[in-house]
Design an enzyme around this catalytic site. Structure first.
Site, PDB file in Angstrom:
ATOM      1  N   ASP A  10       0.743  -1.235   0.000  1.00 19.92           N
ATOM      2  CA  ASP A  10      -0.121   0.163   0.036  1.00 19.92           C
ATOM      3  C   ASP A  10       0.858   1.103   0.085  1.00 19.92           C
ATOM      4  O   ASP A  10       0.932   1.768   0.992  1.00 19.92           O
ATOM      5  CB  ASP A  10      -0.929   0.025   1.238  1.00 19.92           C
ATOM      6  CG  ASP A  10      -1.843  -1.218   0.985  1.00 19.92           C
ATOM      7  OD1 ASP A  10      -1.924  -1.729   0.084  1.00 19.92           O
ATOM      8  OD2 ASP A  10      -2.604  -1.409   2.168  1.00 19.92           O
ATOM      9  N   LYS A  62     -11.170  -6.223  -6.033  1.00 21.93           N
ATOM     10  CA  LYS A  62     -12.647  -6.229  -5.483  1.00 21.93           C
ATOM     11  C   LYS A  62     -13.687  -5.890  -6.608  1.00 21.93           C
ATOM     12  O   LYS A  62     -14.359  -5.135  -6.608  1.00 21.93           O
ATOM     13  CB  LYS A  62     -12.831  -5.307  -4.528  1.00 21.93           C
ATOM     14  CG  LYS A  62     -12.059  -5.405  -3.110  1.00 21.93           C
ATOM     15  CD  LYS A  62     -12.363  -4.421  -2.036  1.00 21.93           C
ATOM     16  CE  LYS A  62     -11.582  -4.734  -0.784  1.00 21.93           C
ATOM     17  NZ  LYS A  62     -10.164  -4.341  -1.150  1.00 21.93           N
ATOM     18  N   ASP A  65     -19.449  -5.867 -11.507  1.00 20.52           N
ATOM     19  CA  ASP A  65     -19.810  -5.309 -12.405  1.00 20.52           C
ATOM     20  C   ASP A  65     -20.749  -6.177 -13.369  1.00 20.52           C
ATOM     21  O   ASP A  65     -21.006  -7.362 -12.212  1.00 20.52           O
ATOM     22  CB  ASP A  65     -18.836  -4.950 -13.377  1.00 20.52           C
ATOM     23  CG  ASP A  65     -19.133  -3.470 -14.169  1.00 20.52           C
ATOM     24  OD1 ASP A  65     -20.055  -3.802 -15.056  1.00 20.52           O
ATOM     25  OD2 ASP A  65     -18.141  -2.851 -14.409  1.00 20.52           O
ATOM     26  N   ASP A  67     -21.903  -9.319 -15.305  1.00 16.82           N
ATOM     27  CA  ASP A  67     -21.172 -10.875 -15.511  1.00 16.82           C
ATOM     28  C   ASP A  67     -20.092 -10.666 -16.470  1.00 16.82           C
ATOM     29  O   ASP A  67     -19.190 -11.189 -16.178  1.00 16.82           O
ATOM     30  CB  ASP A  67     -22.287 -11.850 -15.709  1.00 16.82           C
ATOM     31  CG  ASP A  67     -23.167 -11.961 -14.491  1.00 16.82           C
ATOM     32  OD1 ASP A  67     -23.154 -11.114 -13.453  1.00 16.82           O
ATOM     33  OD2 ASP A  67     -24.029 -12.743 -14.808  1.00 16.82           O
ATOM     34  N   ARG A 176      -3.135  -6.537  13.034  1.00 15.98           N
ATOM     35  CA  ARG A 176      -2.332  -5.611  13.704  1.00 15.98           C
ATOM     36  C   ARG A 176      -1.398  -6.552  14.702  1.00 15.98           C
ATOM     37  O   ARG A 176      -1.984  -7.278  15.624  1.00 15.98           O
ATOM     38  CB  ARG A 176      -3.108  -4.467  14.457  1.00 15.98           C
ATOM     39  CG  ARG A 176      -3.805  -3.538  13.420  1.00 15.98           C
ATOM     40  CD  ARG A 176      -3.061  -2.849  12.673  1.00 15.98           C
ATOM     41  NE  ARG A 176      -3.461  -1.759  11.742  1.00 15.98           N
ATOM     42  CZ  ARG A 176      -3.733  -2.046  10.336  1.00 15.98           C
ATOM     43  NH1 ARG A 176      -3.673  -3.338   9.917  1.00 15.98           N
ATOM     44  NH2 ARG A 176      -4.310  -1.325   9.947  1.00 15.98           N
ATOM     45  N   GLN A 185      -9.293   0.511  10.905  1.00 16.22           N
ATOM     46  CA  GLN A 185      -9.797  -0.789  10.960  1.00 16.22           C
ATOM     47  C   GLN A 185     -10.859  -0.734  12.229  1.00 16.22           C
ATOM     48  O   GLN A 185     -10.390  -0.559  13.160  1.00 16.22           O
ATOM     49  CB  GLN A 185      -8.736  -1.914  10.867  1.00 16.22           C
ATOM     50  CG  GLN A 185      -7.742  -1.884   9.673  1.00 16.22           C
ATOM     51  CD  GLN A 185      -8.693  -2.348   8.358  1.00 16.22           C
ATOM     52  OE1 GLN A 185      -9.820  -2.756   8.506  1.00 16.22           O
ATOM     53  NE2 GLN A 185      -7.921  -2.603   7.320  1.00 16.22           N
ATOM     54  N   ARG A 206       0.361  -1.796   6.695  1.00 15.48           N
ATOM     55  CA  ARG A 206       0.906  -0.654   7.474  1.00 15.48           C
ATOM     56  C   ARG A 206       1.932  -0.824   8.510  1.00 15.48           C
ATOM     57  O   ARG A 206       2.962  -0.371   8.519  1.00 15.48           O
ATOM     58  CB  ARG A 206      -0.057   0.240   7.891  1.00 15.48           C
ATOM     59  CG  ARG A 206      -0.748   1.142   7.140  1.00 15.48           C
ATOM     60  CD  ARG A 206      -1.943   2.074   7.390  1.00 15.48           C
ATOM     61  NE  ARG A 206      -2.953   1.185   7.367  1.00 15.48           N
ATOM     62  CZ  ARG A 206      -4.278   1.604   7.520  1.00 15.48           C
ATOM     63  NH1 ARG A 206      -4.533   2.945   7.975  1.00 15.48           N
ATOM     64  NH2 ARG A 206      -5.341   0.980   7.478  1.00 15.48           N
TER      65      ARG A 206
END
Length: 232
Positions: A10, A62, A65, A67, A176, A185, A206
């Site tokens: 990230d 993720k 839409d 198919d 974490r 979160q 992170r």
């Protein structure tokens, strides 16, 4: 244990990602590429380079839409040799993803409920269920769709395992290390707690990528993971 730890890249630039990857060489070989890296750091090309180097890649996109669009998008990702790909846990999307991944080694993961959401968020989104109820529904639908696994919070891992049985992956974000800040979160656990609950793979971003020594942070998490006993 190292194969169960997925480091989330990230970051904003490919240079940042490659610095982290180099620092983790020999400790971690499984990397998640999500929106931030995919769109901002040439993540698709980076993912293909990692795959060419023998690493495992989890494209956390993720998809949701119509198919045909999901099916074709999944087929394009499958052609890279990627290890995992997320789609939102709607039945039509999951079934389309299965068709798109047919014949490949790509594991399709259905996203049940984001770990940044709690019962109030689920209600605000219009679902007439609490978080656990919605995860339960998605798990049953994922099993019927024939996908490879589910993304859920570790709090729901044991319940999901009961629903889907053995063989499906349970991937847990929101991890974490003990004593660290939970950030944005809302449903977080430690690495040991997640494995004890039945998670098969842990996604950590992170706590590793935002430290001065990513390798040391990863080793500490792997040590914590090794202290747990998987129940799944």
């Amino acid at each position: 244990m190292s194969g169960q730890l997925i480091v989330g890249l990230d970051v904003d630039t490919r240079q940042q990602a490659e610095t982290i990857i180099e620092a983790l060489d020999g400790s971690v070989d499984f990397f998640k590429i999500g929106y931030q890296c995919f769109y901002g750091a040439d993540g698709f090309a980076l993912g293909k380079a990692l795959l060419a180097a023998g690493k495992k890649v989890f494209f956390d996109l993720k998809l949701l839409d119509i198919d045909n669009t999901v099916e074709k998008g999944v087929a394009a990702i499958a052609a890279t040799g990627a290890t995992m790909l997320t789609v939102h846990g709607y039945p039509q999307a999951m079934r389309a993803a299965v068709r798109g991944a047919a014949g490949s080694g790509l594991t399709i993961l259905g996203v049940s409920v984001l770990t940044s959401m709690d019962d109030n968020d689920v209600a605000e989104a219009g679902f007439a269920r609490d978080t656990a109820g919605l995860v339960s529904l998605r798990a049953d639908q994922a099993k019927k769709a024939g996908i490879g696994g589910l993304v859920c919070a570790a709090h729901e891992a044991a319940m999901v395992r009961q629903i889907v049985g053995q063989g499906m992956a349970i991937v847990t974000p929101g991890i974490r290390p003990a004593g660290s800040d939970s950030g944005d979160q809302k449903r977080v656990v430690t690495p040991r707690q997640a494995l004890d609950a039945g998670s098969t793979h842990l996604v950590v971003a992170r706590p590793i990528v935002q430290t001065a020594d990513p390798a040391a942070a990863a080793r500490a998490i792997l040590t914590e993971m090794a202290g747990g006993t998987r129940l799944a």
